[in-house]
Design a protein around this motif. Structure first.
Motif, short mmCIF file in Angstrom:
data_model
loop_
_atom_site.label_atom_id
_atom_site.label_comp_id
_atom_site.label_asym_id
_atom_site.label_seq_id
_atom_site.Cartn_x
_atom_site.Cartn_y
_atom_site.Cartn_z
N SER A 102 1.10 -1.22 0.05
CA SER A 102 0.16 0.53 -0.06
C SER A 102 0.79 1.18 -0.38
N LYS A 103 0.13 1.64 -1.17
CA LYS A 103 1.35 2.97 -0.91
C LYS A 103 0.43 4.03 -0.59
N VAL A 104 -0.71 4.41 0.28
CA VAL A 104 -0.59 5.47 1.09
C VAL A 104 -0.08 5.16 2.15
N VAL A 142 1.74 9.99 -10.80
CA VAL A 142 0.34 9.01 -9.90
C VAL A 142 0.68 8.24 -9.56
N LYS A 143 0.39 7.79 -8.36
CA LYS A 143 0.41 6.19 -8.23
C LYS A 143 -0.72 5.27 -7.54
N ALA A 144 -0.71 4.04 -8.21
CA ALA A 144 -1.94 3.57 -7.89
C ALA A 144 -1.05 3.02 -6.14
N ILE A 184 -0.82 11.16 -4.80
CA ILE A 184 -0.22 11.79 -5.90
C ILE A 184 0.77 12.93 -6.09
N GLU A 185 1.97 12.47 -6.32
CA GLU A 185 2.97 12.77 -5.66
C GLU A 185 4.22 14.27 -6.46
N GLU A 186 4.26 14.91 -5.60
CA GLU A 186 5.01 15.89 -6.68
C GLU A 186 7.11 15.24 -6.92
N ARG A 187 6.87 15.85 -8.62
CA ARG A 187 8.01 14.87 -9.44
C ARG A 187 9.29 14.99 -8.43
N LEU A 188 10.10 14.05 -8.43
CA LEU A 188 11.45 14.44 -8.01
C LEU A 188 12.92 14.48 -8.47
N TRP A 189 13.55 15.07 -9.08
CA TRP A 189 14.28 15.14 -9.90
C TRP A 189 15.81 14.79 -9.32
N GLU A 191 19.03 11.62 -8.77
CA GLU A 191 20.06 9.92 -9.10
C GLU A 191 19.07 9.05 -7.87
N GLU A 192 18.65 8.15 -9.03
CA GLU A 192 17.89 6.41 -8.42
C GLU A 192 18.85 5.78 -8.15
N VAL A 193 18.49 5.17 -6.78
CA VAL A 193 20.12 3.96 -5.98
C VAL A 193 18.57 3.59 -4.74
N LEU A 282 11.32 6.65 -2.88
CA LEU A 282 10.49 6.97 -3.22
C LEU A 282 9.19 5.76 -3.44
N GLU A 283 10.08 4.68 -2.89
CA GLU A 283 9.28 3.91 -2.35
C GLU A 283 9.51 2.57 -1.72
N TYR A 284 8.79 2.15 -1.03
CA TYR A 284 9.76 0.26 -0.22
C TYR A 284 9.25 -0.34 -0.64
N1 LIG Z 1 8.56 11.05 -7.53
C1 LIG Z 1 8.94 10.83 -8.19
N2 LIG Z 1 9.45 11.84 -8.97
C2 LIG Z 1 9.94 10.87 -9.76
N3 LIG Z 1 10.25 9.49 -10.09
C3 LIG Z 1 9.32 8.76 -9.69
C4 LIG Z 1 8.73 9.54 -8.55
N4 LIG Z 1 7.99 7.97 -8.06
C5 LIG Z 1 8.10 7.01 -8.45
N5 LIG Z 1 9.23 7.78 -9.02
C6 LIG Z 1 9.72 6.64 -10.88
O1 LIG Z 1 8.76 5.64 -11.02
C7 LIG Z 1 9.15 4.37 -11.56
C8 LIG Z 1 8.25 3.44 -10.21
O2 LIG Z 1 8.67 4.27 -8.94
P1 LIG Z 1 8.09 3.19 -7.40
O3 LIG Z 1 7.09 4.41 -6.54
O4 LIG Z 1 9.28 2.95 -6.79
O5 LIG Z 1 7.24 2.20 -7.98
P2 LIG Z 1 7.02 0.57 -8.07
O6 LIG Z 1 8.20 -0.13 -8.39
O7 LIG Z 1 5.66 -0.16 -7.17
O8 LIG Z 1 6.69 1.27 -9.48
C9 LIG Z 1 10.67 4.17 -9.81
O9 LIG Z 1 11.90 3.99 -9.48
C10 LIG Z 1 10.81 6.59 -10.23
O10 LIG Z 1 11.54 5.85 -11.83
#
Ligand SMILES: Nc1ncnc2c1ncn2[C@@H]1O[C@H](COP(=O)(O)OP(=O)(O)O)[C@@H](O)[C@H]1O
Ligand SMILES: [Mg+2]
Length: 426
Positions: A102-104, A142-144, A184-189, A191-193, A282-284
């Motif tokens: 649950s992302k919520v 936008v996230k389910a 629904i969240e703000e887009r971040l800019w 590098e992902e890790v 971004l997520e767990y």
């Molecule tokens: N707030 C955010 N800003 C920018 N990119 C995002 C953001 N949230 C998710 N993303 C991008 O979307 C991808 C998938 O989102 P994530 O939250 O990891 O969900 P899932 O892995 O369940 O699909 C992330 O790996 C990232 O590239």
């Protein structure tokens, strides 16, 4: 010890490979496994979601430890089911897995624990979504709320796109009930890790850092996939950044979960965006990452099995973990067309030649054996994984391996690890 790994991907092959090397282990089972895990131990033809039958098998066979790979059985409560009958199992229980399913809920945990993440709103109706998107001043994601097989997140560049995304999730219900609520969240800019740690609910033992490559095409272009390659370590995580992630994110997450009565035992995967301000969640995920696990297992010097056991028994505090100093790179070879529709059943050749190369392991994902030959059986097919003195050498070796392997329609990204190189030489 008899150990069973649940799942059938590259992550599970890498875990089974590492577990099989433990002197504590006499036999490895994989359910349902793939052509690669069949060579290490015994494949059991049971689906990962077939909880009842898996439990019966574990009891009958006297399995001493079960390690759960994918999220679906965790979210269905496999850990609760196994524990009920006294079976030892590695992974969080159903309620704790909600941190992923649950992302919520995940966002609520971040808010409670004051954990850095993108500003957000929980959305309950499509009208609410439109209203929120119309007034937003930032680009949105936008996230389910629920599990959608890695396809429930839409990164948007315009309001129209965000509204279309919300509509497909909430009105057209393309992922059924997973889209009942949205984040629904703000887009971040940045590098992902990927930051993974073992935790027994109280203490955490961070694993080495890694980075995934989500998009299908070179240069991070095209649609998202399950992951087209990974490397470890990730130089974007400097030692100072590593400490910040532990203190600002990993520790408060585990503490907050404990306060909520959801003591977290297993591996916690934190998906992070690193920007100018620092690390943001971004997520767990409630499990090992795929393909990050492939380079991690190749680099792991310590025996994995005592660490998994200590996670379950609450003794991580006394544990240490050691890594090979080398870098590792995993290049995923996929079927033409993936992540869209693709064909199965293509004969694969050259695996043995590739594996004969120095410091290369081929982890199988979508493969199956028929009459002694190996055929493709999924979208992501193989993870060619190397060790090298540095990232540059590991990249070179992994691609040497890739070039020895053939099937009709094999596809791979040519730029896995490039981001680390750019950084290392900067
Ligand atoms: N707030 C955010 N800003 C920018 N990119 C995002 C953001 N949230 C998710 N993303 C991008 O979307 C991808 C998938 O989102 P994530 O939250 O990891 O969900 P899932 O892995 O369940 O699909 C992330 O790996 C990232 O590239
Ligand atoms: Mg993700």
């Amino acid at each position: 010890m008899k150990v069973m790994v649940i799942g059938e991907g590259g992550r599970e092959h890498a875990l089974a490979w590492k577990i099989a090397r433990s002197p504590l282990v006499t036999r490895v089972y994989c359910a349902p496994g793939n052509a690669g895990t069949a060579l290490l131990g015994q494949n059991i033809p049971l689906k990962a979601t077939n909880l009842e039958t898996l439990k019966e098998f574990a009891l009958k066979e006297g399995i001493d430890l079960t390690v759960v790979g994918p999220e679906l059985p965790l979210a269905m409560g496999i850990v609760d089911e196994f524990q009920e009958v006294g079976l030892k199992v590695f992974g969080p229980n159903r309620k704790t897995t909600e941190l992923e399913s649950s992302k919520v809920f995940a966002k609520e945990v971040m808010t409670t624990g004051r954990i850095p993440t993108a500003p957000y709103k929980v959305i309950n109706t499509f009208n609410e979504a439109i209203e929120y998107i119309e007034q937003a001043e930032q680009a949105l994601v936008v996230k389910a709320d629920g599990l959608a097989g890695g396809k429930g997140v839409i990164v948007c560049s315009s309001k129209a796109e965000a509204i279309a995304a919300a509509k497909s999730l909430m009105v057209d219900k393309i992922f059924a009930d997973a889209g009942n609520r949205l984040v629904i969240e703000e887009r971040l800019w940045g590098e992902e890790v990927s930051f993974l740690c073992l935790t027994d609910g109280e203490d955490i033992l961070p694993l080495a850092t890694s980075q995934d490559h989500k998009q299908i095409f070179d240069g991070d272009q095209g649609p998202n996939t399950g992951g087209m390659g990974a490397y470890s370590p990730a130089p974007v995580v400097t030692p100072a950044m590593f400490d910040r992630i532990v203190e600002e994110i990993a520790e408060p997450t585990i503490k907050t979960m404990a306060q909520l009565g959801r003591s977290y035992q297993g591996v916690l995967y934190i998906g992070l965006m690193i920007d100018q301000e620092g690390p943001k969640v971004l997520e767990y995920n409630a499990r090992f990452g795929d393909p990050e696990t492939q380079p991690l297992m190749l680099r792991l010097e310590s025996d994995l099995v005592p660490l998994l056991k200590a996670t379950i028994t609450g003794q991580l505090k006394d544990c240490q973990i050691h890594w090979k100093p080398q870098a590792s790179v995993c290049v995923v070879m996929a079927a033409q067309g993936y992540p869209g529709p693709y064909e199965k059943g293509k004969e694969i050749t050259g695996i043995e030649t590739a594996e004969a190369l120095e410091d290369i392991e081929i982890f199988h994902a979508g493969t199956i054996t028929k009459e002694g030959k190996i055929f493709t059986n999924g979208g992501r097919v193989l993870g060619v994984t190397s060790l090298g003195g540095d990232i540059a050498q590991a990249i070179e070796r992994a691609y040497e391996g890739v070039k020895k392997i053939f099937w009709d329609g094999a596809y791979y990204r040519a730029d896995i690890g490039q981001k680390a190189l750019n950084r290392a030489y900067r």
